[in-house]
Structure formats: structure tokens, C-alpha cells
Scaffold this active site. Structure first.
Site, PDB file in Angstrom:
ATOM      1  N   SER A 139      22.380  20.195  11.625  1.00 42.05           N
ATOM      2  CA  SER A 139      21.436  19.074  11.562  1.00 42.05           C
ATOM      3  C   SER A 139      20.031  19.666  11.622  1.00 42.05           C
ATOM      4  CB  SER A 139      21.645  18.154  12.766  1.00 42.05           C
ATOM      5  OG  SER A 139      20.545  17.276  12.909  1.00 42.05           O
ATOM      6  N   TYR A 152      22.852  16.842  21.801  1.00 38.10           N
ATOM      7  CA  TYR A 152      23.126  16.913  20.355  1.00 38.10           C
ATOM      8  C   TYR A 152      22.272  18.002  19.701  1.00 38.10           C
ATOM      9  CZ  TYR A 152      23.609  15.530  15.480  1.00 38.10           C
ATOM     10  OH  TYR A 152      23.854  15.537  14.126  1.00 38.10           O
TER      11      TYR A 152
HETATM   12  N1  LIG Z   1      24.415  10.908   9.619  1.00 37.71           N
HETATM   13  C1  LIG Z   1      23.355  11.661   9.896  1.00 37.71           C
HETATM   14  O1  LIG Z   1      22.191  11.193   9.879  1.00 37.71           O
HETATM   15  C2  LIG Z   1      23.550  13.119  10.220  1.00 37.71           C
HETATM   16  C3  LIG Z   1      22.384  13.918  10.312  1.00 37.71           C
HETATM   17  C4  LIG Z   1      22.525  15.259  10.619  1.00 37.71           C
HETATM   18  C5  LIG Z   1      23.783  15.793  10.810  1.00 37.71           C
HETATM   19  N2  LIG Z   1      24.902  15.004  10.716  1.00 37.71           N
HETATM   20  C6  LIG Z   1      26.205  15.615  10.982  1.00 37.71           C
HETATM   21  O2  LIG Z   1      27.111  15.290   9.947  1.00 37.71           O
HETATM   22  C7  LIG Z   1      28.440  15.403  10.445  1.00 37.71           C
HETATM   23  C8  LIG Z   1      29.258  14.223   9.960  1.00 37.71           C
HETATM   24  O3  LIG Z   1      28.749  13.030  10.517  1.00 37.71           O
HETATM   25  P1  LIG Z   1      28.591  11.689   9.690  1.00 37.71           P
HETATM   26  O4  LIG Z   1      27.156  11.389   9.590  1.00 37.71           O
HETATM   27  O5  LIG Z   1      29.394  11.725   8.457  1.00 37.71           O
HETATM   28  O6  LIG Z   1      29.183  10.634  10.756  1.00 37.71           O
HETATM   29  P2  LIG Z   1      30.536   9.795  10.789  1.00 37.71           P
HETATM   30  O7  LIG Z   1      30.660   8.959   9.559  1.00 37.71           O
HETATM   31  O8  LIG Z   1      30.533   9.121  12.119  1.00 37.71           O
HETATM   32  O9  LIG Z   1      31.665  10.904  10.725  1.00 37.71           O
HETATM   33  C9  LIG Z   1      32.055  11.666  11.835  1.00 37.71           C
HETATM   34  C10 LIG Z   1      33.434  12.244  11.542  1.00 37.71           C
HETATM   35  O10 LIG Z   1      33.822  13.055  12.670  1.00 37.71           O
HETATM   36  C11 LIG Z   1      35.131  12.681  13.052  1.00 37.71           C
HETATM   37  N3  LIG Z   1      35.346  12.872  14.469  1.00 37.71           N
HETATM   38  C12 LIG Z   1      34.654  12.321  15.495  1.00 37.71           C
HETATM   39  N4  LIG Z   1      35.210  12.670  16.668  1.00 37.71           N
HETATM   40  C13 LIG Z   1      36.276  13.468  16.365  1.00 37.71           C
HETATM   41  C14 LIG Z   1      37.259  14.128  17.137  1.00 37.71           C
HETATM   42  N5  LIG Z   1      37.261  14.064  18.481  1.00 37.71           N
HETATM   43  N6  LIG Z   1      38.212  14.848  16.513  1.00 37.71           N
HETATM   44  C15 LIG Z   1      38.237  14.919  15.151  1.00 37.71           C
HETATM   45  N7  LIG Z   1      37.330  14.323  14.366  1.00 37.71           N
HETATM   46  C16 LIG Z   1      36.364  13.597  14.973  1.00 37.71           C
HETATM   47  C17 LIG Z   1      35.236  11.203  12.692  1.00 37.71           C
HETATM   48  O11 LIG Z   1      36.606  10.848  12.477  1.00 37.71           O
HETATM   49  P3  LIG Z   1      37.558  10.069  13.519  1.00 37.71           P
HETATM   50  O12 LIG Z   1      36.711   9.088  14.260  1.00 37.71           O
HETATM   51  O13 LIG Z   1      38.574   9.453  12.619  1.00 37.71           O
HETATM   52  O14 LIG Z   1      38.140  11.136  14.382  1.00 37.71           O
HETATM   53  C18 LIG Z   1      34.479  11.162  11.374  1.00 37.71           C
HETATM   54  O15 LIG Z   1      35.330  11.493  10.309  1.00 37.71           O
HETATM   55  C19 LIG Z   1      28.322  15.521  11.967  1.00 37.71           C
HETATM   56  O16 LIG Z   1      28.538  16.864  12.351  1.00 37.71           O
HETATM   57  C20 LIG Z   1      26.876  15.124  12.247  1.00 37.71           C
HETATM   58  O17 LIG Z   1      26.357  15.744  13.390  1.00 37.71           O
HETATM   59  C21 LIG Z   1      24.800  13.670  10.431  1.00 37.71           C
END
Ligand SMILES: NC(=O)c1ccc[n+]([C@@H]2O[C@H](COP(=O)([O-])OP(=O)(O)OC[C@H]3O[C@@H](n4cnc5c(N)ncnc54)[C@H](OP(=O)(O)O)[C@@H]3O)[C@@H](O)[C@H]2O)c1
Length: 262
Positions: A139, A152
Site C-alpha cells: 500500500s 496497517y
Molecule cells: N482498497 C484499497 O484502497 C487498498 C489500498 C491499498 C492496499 N490495498 C490492499 O489490497 C489488498 C486487497 O484488498 P482489497 O482492497 O481487495 O479488499 P477486499 O475486497 O476486502 O479483499 C480482501 C481479501 O482478503 C481476504 N481475507 C481477509 N481476511 C482473510 C483471512 N483471514 N484469510 C484469508 N483471506 C482473507 C478476503 O477474503 P475472505 O473474507 O473471503 O477471507 C478478501 O478476498 C489488501 O492487502 C489491502 O491491504 C487495498
């Protein structure tokens, strides 16, 4: 004919991970999809098999649970996985003193321990095959500390530093370790974090499709740090050069004069 290349995506049940799964399937990769919500993984797997004629398996796993991490490590150690996308992550948005012990432990376990363990499980096979790609989703918070995201930001700083060090270890081994650093991306992340997406300035957000497509361009170019939202690439170069100069400036065997006692 050589076997299709195999990719494993964590956090494939929604958001960025689901888009990685779709894009990699469209490129002809067979897939292993990992997350907790098996129903979502199964639905995505069925759609990918139908649309792209690739082999897709689901591996439902809670990556904060020892037994489940071990299952995913086992897959990475025993199968010729060419691409590992370490994407699963959470980021509670809460003042540090108010964060529950359980949420703090889960954040550290998922964002740091699981990513570290899966990376380590993947590397020996990739080194032996002299090919492989590990995409570590960090991130922009890796280099920005803010109130309410202390843990985070710190976990994402880990992702960046860990990736940067391994890049140096594997540079002659045919392995790419790509740190992808998204800024705001429209996913369920914010609802899960406890603050609705609508509370943020939408002009600073891109879609998960835009983010992943840009990150894949970076991956195809062998880029080690990919910042899809940064338009002026010289900003990263200047930042990284300043970091290297600062480190150089630490290599003195004596305290700086400003720390002499008066
Ligand atoms: N969205 C943003 O603005 C943003 C910005 C910077 C970085 N990121 C990074 O992008 C990555 C993906 O996030 P996203 O934005 O796509 O959010 P998201 O839609 O909430 O996806 C998060 C994913 O992680 C999985 N997950 C959560 N807890 C878990 C666990 N205990 N075991 C296995 N899987 C787990 C969830 O699946 P289940 O709930 O089915 O387990 C889901 O598939 C993250 O690393 C986040 O830090 C996001």
C-alpha cells in the site's frame, strides 16, 4: 506441449484479488484461489473455467489460522506455482488504543506472517526452476504514517521492506518479486475496516480493475516497485535515492556532533 503456468492468488474472493484471478485466467494461467469465503471462491472458479477454459481449484483457508496457512504452504512447496499473488490483507481504521487485541493480532498475522510464510514457501521451488513471480500487495501507506492506521501502515512498510530485500537475493535466479503499492481502490476493504468508502474523497480512488491492469503492465516489464496511482515516476526515484543516501549517512562509527552533551 508444456503444462499451463499455475498461479495462486490469496484474497481472491473479492476486490483486487478477484480481479487478479480474472486477469490471470484470461492470460491462460491455471489457478488456485485462496480466501475464507468458499462460496465466493467456488462461484468465481466456475466462471473462470467457463470463460477461459483454465483449470481452477479453490483452497478455502483462513490465513490467520495455523493449520490453514500450512495447507497453502504445502501447495506452494509441492506444486510448480509460477505466480504467487500475496494479496489478502485487512486494515482496521481505529485509534491504536481502541483497537481490539483480536483485530490487532489478525492484522499482523494476515498482512505480515501469512505473506512472509507464503513467500518463503514459494521461493525454493522458484529458485530450483529458475523462474517465478511473487506479487506482494502492499500500500502507499507503506511510506505514510497516519493516525488510526498505525498498525496497517506498519504492516505495509513490512511488505515493502521485505520485498525490497528479497529482490536483491533473487536477482540472478530468474525470480521477480514485485511490490504493488495501491492507493485508494474501490473494494470492500473500507467497509471491512469499519469506515464506509463513501466517507473518503472519491476523486482519489480508482477501480480494482484499473489497479490490477496497471500492476500487470508493471509486472510484464519486470518492475520491482509498482505505484499505479503515481503519475510522476520521478517521485519514487527521488524517494528511493533519498532513502539510500540517508542509509549511507548512518554508516559512521561515532555519534553525530549534535548529540554531544552540553
Ligand atoms: N482498497 C484499497 O484502497 C487498498 C489500498 C491499498 C492496499 N490495498 C490492499 O489490497 C489488498 C486487497 O484488498 P482489497 O482492497 O481487495 O479488499 P477486499 O475486497 O476486502 O479483499 C480482501 C481479501 O482478503 C481476504 N481475507 C481477509 N481476511 C482473510 C483471512 N483471514 N484469510 C484469508 N483471506 C482473507 C478476503 O477474503 P475472505 O473474507 O473471503 O477471507 C478478501 O478476498 C489488501 O492487502 C489491502 O491491504 C487495498
Amino acid at each position: 506441449m508444456s503444462a499451463p503456468s499455475l498461479a495462486l492468488v490469496t484474497g481472491a474472493s473479492s476486490g483486487i484479488g478477484a480481479v487478479y484471478a480474472r486477469r490471470l485466467a484470461a492470460r491462460g494461467h491455471d489457478l488456485i484461489l485462496v480466501a475464507r469465503r468458499a462460496d465466493r471462491l467456488n462461484a468465481l472458479a466456475a466462471a473462470l473455467r467457463r470463460d477461459h477454459a483454465v483449470a481452477v481449484r479453490t483452497l478455502p483457508a483462513d490465513l490467520t489460522a495455523e493449520g490453514d496457512i500450512a495447507l497453502v504452504e504445502q501447495a506452494l512447496r509441492s506444486e510448480p506455482i509460477d505466480i504467487l499473488v500475496n494479496n489478502a490483507g485487512i486494515g482496521p481504521i481505529t485509534p491504536t488504543a481502541d483497537l481490539s487485541d483480536a483485530d490487532a493480532a489478525a492484522t499482523l498475522s494476515l498482512n505480515v506472517t501469512a505473506l512472509m510464510r507464503l513467500t518463503r514457501a514459494a521461493l525454493p521451488g522458484m529458485r530450483a526452476r529458475r523462474q517465478g513471480t511473487i506479487v506482494n500487495v502492499g500500500s502507499v501507506m507503506a511510506f505514510h504514517a497516519m493516525p488510526v492506521t498505525s498498525l496497517y501502515s506498519a504492516t505495509k512498510a513490512f511488505v515493502l521492506t521485505y520485498s525490497r530485500a528479497i529482490q536483491q537475493e533473487v536477482k540472478d535466479q530468474g525470480i521477480l518479486v514485485q511490490a504493488v503499492l495501491p492507493a485508494g481502490t474501490i473494494t470492500d476493504f473500507y467497509d471491512t475496516a469499519g469506515v464506509p468508502l463513501a466517507a473518503f474523497d472519491q476523486s482519489a480512488f480508482m477501480t480494482a480493475e484499473q489497479l490490477v491492469d496497471a500492476a500487470l503492465v508493471g509486472m510484464d516489464r519486470g518492475e520491482e516497485v509498482t505505484l499505479p496511482s503515481v503519475h510522476d515516476a520521478a517521485l519514487w526515484t527521488a524517494y528511493d535515492e533519498a532513502r539510500a543516501r540517508l542509509f549511507g549517512g548512518t554508516q559512521n562509527g561515532a555519534p553525530a556532533p549534535r548529540y554531544q552533551q552540553a
